[in-house]
Design an enzyme around this catalytic site. Sequence first.
Site, PDB file in Angstrom:
ATOM      1  N   ASP A  92       9.714  13.428  27.291  1.00  0.00           N
ATOM      2  CA  ASP A  92       8.987  12.155  27.341  1.00  0.00           C
ATOM      3  C   ASP A  92       7.586  12.366  26.783  1.00  0.00           C
ATOM      4  OD1 ASP A  92       9.357   9.345  29.242  1.00  0.00           O
ATOM      5  OD2 ASP A  92       7.370   9.842  28.485  1.00  0.00           O
ATOM      6  N   ASN A 134      15.486   2.980  34.765  1.00  0.00           N
ATOM      7  CA  ASN A 134      14.843   1.677  34.906  1.00  0.00           C
ATOM      8  C   ASN A 134      15.684   0.638  34.171  1.00  0.00           C
ATOM      9  OD1 ASN A 134      12.614   2.800  36.277  1.00  0.00           O
ATOM     10  ND2 ASN A 134      11.702   3.406  34.335  1.00  0.00           N
ATOM     11  N   GLN A 184      11.644  -1.198  32.886  1.00  0.00           N
ATOM     12  CA  GLN A 184      12.172  -0.688  31.622  1.00  0.00           C
ATOM     13  C   GLN A 184      11.277  -1.138  30.465  1.00  0.00           C
ATOM     14  OE1 GLN A 184      16.284  -1.713  30.794  1.00  0.00           O
ATOM     15  NE2 GLN A 184      16.371  -0.325  29.023  1.00  0.00           N
ATOM     16  N   VAL A 190      11.709   0.671  27.139  1.00  0.00           N
ATOM     17  CA  VAL A 190      12.498   0.926  25.926  1.00  0.00           C
ATOM     18  C   VAL A 190      13.927   0.477  26.221  1.00  0.00           C
ATOM     19  CG1 VAL A 190      13.360   2.670  24.338  1.00  0.00           C
ATOM     20  CG2 VAL A 190      11.027   2.863  25.239  1.00  0.00           C
ATOM     21  N   HIS A 218      18.552   5.085  28.969  1.00  0.00           N
ATOM     22  CA  HIS A 218      18.119   6.483  29.082  1.00  0.00           C
ATOM     23  C   HIS A 218      17.973   6.841  30.552  1.00  0.00           C
ATOM     24  CE1 HIS A 218      14.587   3.887  28.671  1.00  0.00           C
ATOM     25  NE2 HIS A 218      13.974   4.709  29.514  1.00  0.00           N
ATOM     26  N   ILE A 219      18.177   8.116  30.833  1.00  0.00           N
ATOM     27  CA  ILE A 219      17.972   8.649  32.182  1.00  0.00           C
ATOM     28  C   ILE A 219      16.756   9.561  32.140  1.00  0.00           C
ATOM     29  CG2 ILE A 219      18.962   9.947  34.098  1.00  0.00           C
ATOM     30  CD1 ILE A 219      21.741   9.365  32.960  1.00  0.00           C
ATOM     31  N   HIS A 220      15.777   9.282  33.000  1.00  0.00           N
ATOM     32  CA  HIS A 220      14.637  10.174  33.152  1.00  0.00           C
ATOM     33  C   HIS A 220      15.061  11.352  34.037  1.00  0.00           C
ATOM     34  CE1 HIS A 220      11.441   7.201  31.876  1.00  0.00           C
ATOM     35  NE2 HIS A 220      12.410   6.360  32.183  1.00  0.00           N
TER      36      HIS A 220
HETATM   37  P1  AMP Z   1      11.383   3.175  30.551  1.00  0.00           P
HETATM   38  O1  AMP Z   1      10.149   2.587  31.163  1.00  0.00           O
HETATM   39  O2  AMP Z   1      12.399   3.617  31.548  1.00  0.00           O
HETATM   40  O3  AMP Z   1      11.958   2.296  29.467  1.00  0.00           O
HETATM   41  O4  AMP Z   1      10.903   4.527  29.879  1.00  0.00           O
HETATM   42  C1  AMP Z   1      10.569   4.674  28.544  1.00  0.00           C
HETATM   43  C2  AMP Z   1       9.959   6.042  28.400  1.00  0.00           C
HETATM   44  O5  AMP Z   1       9.987   6.395  27.039  1.00  0.00           O
HETATM   45  C3  AMP Z   1       8.500   6.134  28.872  1.00  0.00           C
HETATM   46  O6  AMP Z   1       8.399   7.112  29.905  1.00  0.00           O
HETATM   47  C4  AMP Z   1       7.740   6.544  27.607  1.00  0.00           C
HETATM   48  O7  AMP Z   1       6.713   7.460  27.876  1.00  0.00           O
HETATM   49  C5  AMP Z   1       8.850   7.173  26.761  1.00  0.00           C
HETATM   50  N1  AMP Z   1       8.662   7.108  25.328  1.00  0.00           N
HETATM   51  C6  AMP Z   1       8.297   6.029  24.587  1.00  0.00           C
HETATM   52  N2  AMP Z   1       8.261   6.345  23.286  1.00  0.00           N
HETATM   53  C7  AMP Z   1       8.612   7.658  23.191  1.00  0.00           C
HETATM   54  C8  AMP Z   1       8.751   8.570  22.109  1.00  0.00           C
HETATM   55  N3  AMP Z   1       8.525   8.203  20.837  1.00  0.00           N
HETATM   56  N4  AMP Z   1       9.121   9.837  22.387  1.00  0.00           N
HETATM   57  C9  AMP Z   1       9.342  10.223  23.658  1.00  0.00           C
HETATM   58  N5  AMP Z   1       9.235   9.406  24.720  1.00  0.00           N
HETATM   59  C10 AMP Z   1       8.864   8.145  24.495  1.00  0.00           C
END
Ligand code: AMP
Length: 112
Positions: free
Chosen positions: A30, A86, A93, A95, A99-101
């Site tokens: 991340d 998320n 959310q 993105v 995805h799984i954190h």
């Molecule tokens: P979410 O809020 O669950 O959609 O998480 C999206 C995550 O993607 C966030 O923790 C961001 O820091 C991460 N993120 C966004 N753009 C990038 C990128 N280009 N490379 C790596 N992580 C990213």
Amino acid sequence: MTECIFCKIVAGELPADVIHQDEKTIVFKDIHPKAPVHLLVVPREHIPSLRELTPQHDDLIAHMMRLLPRLAEAQGLDDGFRTVINTGRGGGQEVFHLHIHLLGGSRLPGMA
Ligand code: AMP
Ligand code: ZN
């Protein structure tokens, strides 16, 4: 052309710190880590969120779940780890590509 940043990473059009790839997934760090280890486990297929999953995705989801402890072990997270998904704006959310954190490396606070 896709505007999805994770699809661009999957396609190699955007850089990422990739730590694992296989036929179904790509895993990278991340960009704004919330813990010493903060990985994103991302399916190669563009699925906006958990809400769009169908039975066709069952193998993919099982694969991602079983990958998590292997990634955690490879990162040295012997004491445990946290996984977060998320979903939707109300769920935080940002993105809209599933995805799984995977978080760990310090004692994470409880969820209560
Ligand atoms: P979410 O809020 O669950 O959609 O998480 C999206 C995550 O993607 C966030 O923790 C961001 O820091 C991460 N993120 C966004 N753009 C990038 C990128 N280009 N490379 C790596 N992580 C990213
Ligand atoms: Zn995408």
